[in-house]
Design a protein around this motif. Structure first.
Motif, PDB file in Angstrom:
ATOM      1  N   GLU A 154       1.272  -1.440   0.004  1.00 45.52           N
ATOM      2  CA  GLU A 154      -0.350  -0.014  -0.369  1.00 45.52           C
ATOM      3  C   GLU A 154       1.047   1.527  -0.008  1.00 45.52           C
ATOM      4  OE1 GLU A 154      -3.439   1.992   2.685  1.00 45.52           O
ATOM      5  OE2 GLU A 154      -2.783   0.175   3.333  1.00 45.52           O
ATOM      6  N   ALA A 155       2.374   1.582   0.839  1.00 46.91           N
ATOM      7  CA  ALA A 155       3.124   2.597   0.914  1.00 46.91           C
ATOM      8  C   ALA A 155       3.842   2.188  -0.479  1.00 46.91           C
ATOM      9  CB  ALA A 155       3.966   2.681   2.274  1.00 46.91           C
ATOM     10  N   ARG A 156       3.782   1.640  -1.097  1.00 48.96           N
ATOM     11  CA  ARG A 156       4.695   1.471  -2.772  1.00 48.96           C
ATOM     12  C   ARG A 156       3.744   2.031  -3.464  1.00 48.96           C
ATOM     13  NH1 ARG A 156       6.183  -3.050  -2.421  1.00 48.96           N
ATOM     14  NH2 ARG A 156       8.496  -2.688  -2.329  1.00 48.96           N
ATOM     15  N   ASN A 157       2.539   1.652  -3.430  1.00 52.41           N
ATOM     16  CA  ASN A 157       1.027   2.095  -4.743  1.00 52.41           C
ATOM     17  C   ASN A 157       1.292   3.475  -4.194  1.00 52.41           C
ATOM     18  OD1 ASN A 157       1.152  -0.573  -5.447  1.00 52.41           O
ATOM     19  ND2 ASN A 157      -0.204  -1.228  -4.270  1.00 52.41           N
ATOM     20  N   LYS A 158       1.180   4.173  -3.431  1.00 59.04           N
ATOM     21  CA  LYS A 158       1.470   5.380  -2.145  1.00 59.04           C
ATOM     22  C   LYS A 158       2.018   6.208  -3.171  1.00 59.04           C
ATOM     23  CE  LYS A 158      -0.091   8.499   0.785  1.00 59.04           C
ATOM     24  NZ  LYS A 158      -0.679   9.314   2.882  1.00 59.04           N
ATOM     25  N   ALA A 159       3.444   5.434  -3.134  1.00 57.69           N
ATOM     26  CA  ALA A 159       4.153   6.398  -3.520  1.00 57.69           C
ATOM     27  C   ALA A 159       4.414   7.116  -5.309  1.00 57.69           C
ATOM     28  CB  ALA A 159       5.663   5.949  -2.570  1.00 57.69           C
ATOM     29  N   PHE A 160       3.963   5.622  -5.824  1.00 54.85           N
ATOM     30  CA  PHE A 160       3.964   5.745  -6.916  1.00 54.85           C
ATOM     31  C   PHE A 160       2.502   6.400  -7.526  1.00 54.85           C
ATOM     32  CE2 PHE A 160       6.997   2.123  -6.701  1.00 54.85           C
ATOM     33  CZ  PHE A 160       8.255   2.886  -7.537  1.00 54.85           C
ATOM     34  N   ALA A 161       1.893   6.493  -7.100  1.00 54.07           N
ATOM     35  CA  ALA A 161       0.803   7.608  -7.837  1.00 54.07           C
ATOM     36  C   ALA A 161       1.507   9.041  -7.247  1.00 54.07           C
ATOM     37  CB  ALA A 161       0.086   6.383  -6.739  1.00 54.07           C
ATOM     38  N   GLN A 162       1.543   8.634  -6.159  1.00 60.09           N
ATOM     39  CA  GLN A 162       2.104  10.537  -6.104  1.00 60.09           C
ATOM     40  C   GLN A 162       2.935  10.787  -7.363  1.00 60.09           C
ATOM     41  OE1 GLN A 162       3.455  11.371  -1.746  1.00 60.09           O
ATOM     42  NE2 GLN A 162       5.280  12.964  -2.580  1.00 60.09           N
ATOM     43  N   TRP A 163       4.445  10.079  -7.862  1.00 58.52           N
ATOM     44  CA  TRP A 163       5.597  10.039  -9.050  1.00 58.52           C
ATOM     45  C   TRP A 163       4.584  10.520  -9.889  1.00 58.52           C
ATOM     46  CZ3 TRP A 163       9.921  11.897 -10.082  1.00 58.52           C
ATOM     47  CH2 TRP A 163      10.036  11.371 -10.792  1.00 58.52           C
ATOM     48  N   LYS A 164       3.640   9.487 -10.253  1.00 63.32           N
ATOM     49  CA  LYS A 164       3.015   9.772 -11.016  1.00 63.32           C
ATOM     50  C   LYS A 164       2.015  11.213 -11.611  1.00 63.32           C
ATOM     51  CE  LYS A 164      -0.221   7.914 -14.450  1.00 63.32           C
ATOM     52  NZ  LYS A 164      -1.697   6.283 -14.664  1.00 63.32           N
ATOM     53  N   THR A 165       1.584  11.524 -10.520  1.00 53.69           N
ATOM     54  CA  THR A 165       0.998  13.378 -10.334  1.00 53.69           C
ATOM     55  C   THR A 165       1.936  14.176 -10.576  1.00 53.69           C
ATOM     56  OG1 THR A 165      -1.116  12.047  -8.341  1.00 53.69           O
ATOM     57  CG2 THR A 165      -0.192  15.018  -8.760  1.00 53.69           C
ATOM     58  N   TRP A 166       3.083  13.986  -9.548  1.00 56.58           N
ATOM     59  CA  TRP A 166       3.618  15.451  -9.693  1.00 56.58           C
ATOM     60  C   TRP A 166       4.234  15.157 -11.666  1.00 56.58           C
ATOM     61  CZ3 TRP A 166       9.119  15.480 -11.217  1.00 56.58           C
ATOM     62  CH2 TRP A 166       9.500  16.832 -10.954  1.00 56.58           C
ATOM     63  N   SER A 167       5.314  13.977 -11.858  1.00 56.72           N
ATOM     64  CA  SER A 167       5.629  13.905 -13.097  1.00 56.72           C
ATOM     65  C   SER A 167       4.766  14.491 -14.051  1.00 56.72           C
ATOM     66  CB  SER A 167       6.215  12.398 -13.360  1.00 56.72           C
ATOM     67  OG  SER A 167       5.888  11.643 -13.485  1.00 56.72           O
ATOM     68  N   THR A 168       3.817  14.124 -14.364  1.00 58.05           N
ATOM     69  CA  THR A 168       2.398  14.900 -14.954  1.00 58.05           C
ATOM     70  C   THR A 168       2.806  16.006 -15.163  1.00 58.05           C
ATOM     71  OG1 THR A 168       1.125  12.168 -15.049  1.00 58.05           O
ATOM     72  CG2 THR A 168       0.242  14.901 -15.815  1.00 58.05           C
ATOM     73  N   LYS A 169       2.869  16.745 -14.457  1.00 56.06           N
ATOM     74  CA  LYS A 169       3.126  18.124 -14.069  1.00 56.06           C
ATOM     75  C   LYS A 169       4.509  18.762 -14.374  1.00 56.06           C
ATOM     76  CE  LYS A 169      -1.232  18.592 -11.017  1.00 56.06           C
ATOM     77  NZ  LYS A 169      -1.294  19.139  -9.582  1.00 56.06           N
ATOM     78  N   ASN A 170       5.720  17.764 -14.013  1.00 52.52           N
ATOM     79  CA  ASN A 170       6.325  18.929 -13.598  1.00 52.52           C
ATOM     80  C   ASN A 170       8.220  18.179 -14.457  1.00 52.52           C
ATOM     81  OD1 ASN A 170       6.194  20.931 -11.891  1.00 52.52           O
ATOM     82  ND2 ASN A 170       5.579  18.314 -10.775  1.00 52.52           N
ATOM     83  N   LEU A 171       8.106  16.847 -14.753  1.00 46.21           N
ATOM     84  CA  LEU A 171       8.811  15.844 -15.097  1.00 46.21           C
ATOM     85  C   LEU A 171       9.503  16.731 -16.786  1.00 46.21           C
ATOM     86  CD1 LEU A 171      11.166  13.959 -14.315  1.00 46.21           C
ATOM     87  CD2 LEU A 171       9.151  12.124 -16.490  1.00 46.21           C
TER      88      LEU A 171
END
Length: 379
Positions: A346-363
């Motif tokens: 669950e912690a892993r999935n949460k971290a990857f979901a956060q990365w996906k959200t951040w990277s969509t906007k900023n990467l």
């Protein structure tokens, strides 16, 4: 009486010079035969005449290596060494002259990598002056592998040599020669010696040349030696360690050592490496697991976790916002070992979901094409 002896000595000297001159006018093959003359003076005269003939006599001397007389073969071998040393010495003197266009065996690559400067020429010229075996091998590239093997392995044994008395610069010149292909065992043995011989502090032109050649060597693809190349470059603090690091994460066979390459990529990597790490975010290969009471799994590390951690570092984000512990750093601020673990899926999935959200906007801004890279290596 003294005048009489002086006159006699002069006569002997004149006769000797005349004798040598007469010998030089003879057919070279005849002079080689005279190396086995019954008269000692004739043998010496023939040997001197052959030597004084200079490098033009070398083809004849080489044919003399198969002469039926063993004494001739021995004298011819000695003469070849003497003439070659003399010729090399003259070439080195020309090579070191200001503005010289003279080259030496193997110099073109060394100059391309380390720069053609007076100080590098001086180091290279003196190295070859004192190491005729190196010069001979560089003159005949098909002999380079055998020469490197001789320098790194004990005769007739698989064990490598002691590093004492071994020239690191010579090893690197042989190791990086473009016309030589070295078996993995020879290259790996050279690596073990270089690890002992090359240090991070470049205080002399020779030190700088060694580090630059190491930097060049580690950038040359060699999957079977990726770990060796990475360890050497990383120990020396060379940014070029990123090249074997990328090879290692593409094929993480030695999984217990994969954390360090990710740390190096996070420190030195750019947009190209970020793009490669992005592709690993779906790789669920499990690298390690820690266990608690009753052997229950406490946390796990997957390959994609390390890729995510490296991306977090490269984009200057706080790992704690992703549920990770702060990265351990050395005094210079660099991460030496990318240690990452998630307590639950669950912690892993949460971290990857956060990365996906951040990277969509900023990467996108981090993946912008880099400026034209500077030529050369990091040294």
């Amino acid at each position: 009486m003294k005048r009489q002896w002086t006159w006699i000595g002069s006569l002997v000297l004149i006769c000797g010079v005349a004798s040598a001159a007469d010998e030089q006018r003879r057919d070279p093959r005849e002079m080689i035969d005279r190396l086995a003359a019954r008269s000692f003076s004739q043998r010496i005269a023939a040997e001197n005449a052959l030597y004084e003939s200079g490098h033009r006599i070398l083809p004849y001397l080489e044919s003399g290596l198969t002469h039926p007389n063993p004494e001739v073969r021995l004298r011819v071998e000695t003469l070849i060494q003497r003439v070659s040393r003399s010729q090399l010495g003259e070439t080195i003197t020309d090579f070191l002259a200001p503005g010289s266009q003279t080259t030496l065996p193997g110099w073109d690559l060394v100059a391309e990598v380390t720069g053609d400067r007076p100080e590098t020429r001086q180091v290279y010229g003196e190295l070859l002056r004192g190491d005729t075996d190196l010069s001979a091998a560089l003159s005949q590239p098909d002999q380079i592998e055998a020469e490197l093997r001789r320098r790194v392995m004990l005769p007739g044994m698989p064990r490598l040599r002691d590093a004492r008395g071994v020239s690191a610069l010579s090893l690197l010149i042989l190791l990086t020669h473009p016309e030589a292909e070295h078996p993995d065992d020879v290259a790996r043995s050279a690596y073990y010696l270089l690890r002992q011989l090359v240090n991070q502090n470049a205080t002399t032109p020779e030190d700088t040349m060694k580090l630059t050649l190491v930097a060049y060597w580690v950038t040359q693809p060699a999957p079977n030696l990726a770990q060796d190349r990475f360890e050497l470059a990383n120990r020396l603090g060379l940014p070029e360690a990123i090249h074997p690091a990328m090879e290692l994460i593409d094929n993480p066979r030695r999984q217990f050592q994969i954390h360090e390459p990710f740390a190096v990529i996070a420190h030195y990597g750019g947009s190209e490496e970020m793009a490669a790490l992005e592709k690993l975010l779906t790789d669920t290969t499990e690298l390690s697991a820690s266990r608690g009471e009753n052997d229950a799994i406490k946390s796990t590390t997957q390959l994609r976790d390390l890729a995510l951690a490296a991306l977090i570092e490269m984009t200057k984000q706080d790992p704690e916002t992703y549920g990770l512990k702060p990265f351990r750093r050395d005094p210079s601020g660099q991460i030496r070992n990318m240690s990452v673990a998630f307590d639950s899926e669950e912690a892993r999935n949460k971290a990857f979901a956060q990365w996906k959200t951040w990277s969509t906007k900023n990467l996108k801004k981090f993946l912008a094409p880099p400026n034209e890279a500077a030529e050369g290596f990091s040294i």
